[in-house]
Design an enzyme around this catalytic site. Structure first.
Site, short mmCIF file in Angstrom:
data_model
loop_
_atom_site.label_atom_id
_atom_site.label_comp_id
_atom_site.label_asym_id
_atom_site.label_seq_id
_atom_site.Cartn_x
_atom_site.Cartn_y
_atom_site.Cartn_z
N GLU A 21 -9.70 -3.19 -6.04
CA GLU A 21 -9.51 -3.10 -4.84
C GLU A 21 -9.68 -4.65 -4.09
OE1 GLU A 21 -8.81 -0.98 -2.24
OE2 GLU A 21 -8.78 1.06 -3.70
N ASP B 173 0.80 -1.11 0.09
CA ASP B 173 -0.04 -0.15 -0.08
C ASP B 173 1.01 1.24 -0.05
OD1 ASP B 173 -2.55 0.49 -0.33
OD2 ASP B 173 -3.06 1.51 1.69
#
Ligand code: NSP
Length: 225
Positions: free
Chosen positions: A213, A50
């Site tokens: 996602e 991330d």
């Protein structure tokens, strides 16, 4: 007479694509944080990947800001998007601190395929010809998936490990929720005026964000395959 609140396009799309939306916002990775069963190696994997994603997300958000400054018919759009962009500076510092705490060497992260795909998608959204309504829809969707997901980990009956509470509060808190609602209002307003072609493009973009996602959570949970 009680005034009837006209629901925006976003509410309609969320209802229409509820299975995919729930897949992204209540993913098993998030549920494992919420119920305290998360494997910390998954969290560390998510953290490293991330960090890479957020670095790519900065120029994307800047490109949305640029389009807002040229195309938005409400000057407050720019302020909302600018606040999101500004908070990414703090977010990058947080990732660095957190990585040091968890012993995740950020300089050695091998970018996973799912992350590469997502970053490539962000790049494609930065093209100047992409309409403001479409890219601001993507920005709303990307931020909202994190907001809804992490807010589950802060619910009263959650058993989120204390070590992960800070991460959950970063995206799951009311302040970030307020930001996402401001983005949603912008998107609804833009889509009300959008052409049929733009509407289709925005809906397809929303769905692609949800898929990416889900793939990102899958990667975090299952590891490099
Ligand atoms: C994959 C992903 N999606 C959304 C966010 C929230 N900015 C994030 N940090 N990473």
């Amino acid at each position: 007479m009680v005034p009837v609140k006209k629901s925006g396009m976003i509410d309609r799309w969320v209802k229409k694509h509820l299975v995919l939306y729930t897949g992204a916002t209540s993913h098993p990775f998030i549920l494992s944080i919420r119920d305290g069963t998360i494997d910390f190696s998954s969290f560390k994997r998510w953290l490293g990947q991330d960090y890479i994603f957020v670095r790519e997300f900065v120029p994307f958000t800047a490109s949305v800001l640029l389009k807002a400054s040229k195309n938005a018919d409400d000057s407050s759009d720019m302020e909302v998007i600018l606040s999101g962009l500004a908070s990414l500076s703090d977010e990058i510092s947080w990732f660095k601190q957190e990585a040091a705490k968890w012993d995740v060497p950020l300089s050695d992260v091998i970018v996973h395929k799912s992350n590469q795909n997502y970053c490539r998608f962000l790049e494609s959204l930065m093209l100047p010809e992409l309409e403001y309504s479409v890219v601001v829809t993507a920005l709303w969707a990307i931020e909202t998936v994190y907001q809804e997901s992490f807010s589950h980990c802060l619910e009263d009956d959650s058993k989120t490990p204390p070590e992960l509470l800070e991460a959950c509060k970063r995206w799951g808190s009311e302040g970030f929720g307020e930001f996402c609602r401001s983005l949603q209002n912008i998107v609804n307003r833009c889509l009300e005026k959008a052409s049929e072609e733009e509407l289709i493009k925005a809906e397809v973009t929303f769905l692609r964000v949800l898929e990416l996602e889900i793939e990102f959570w899958n990667m975090s949970q299952e590891g490099a395959k």
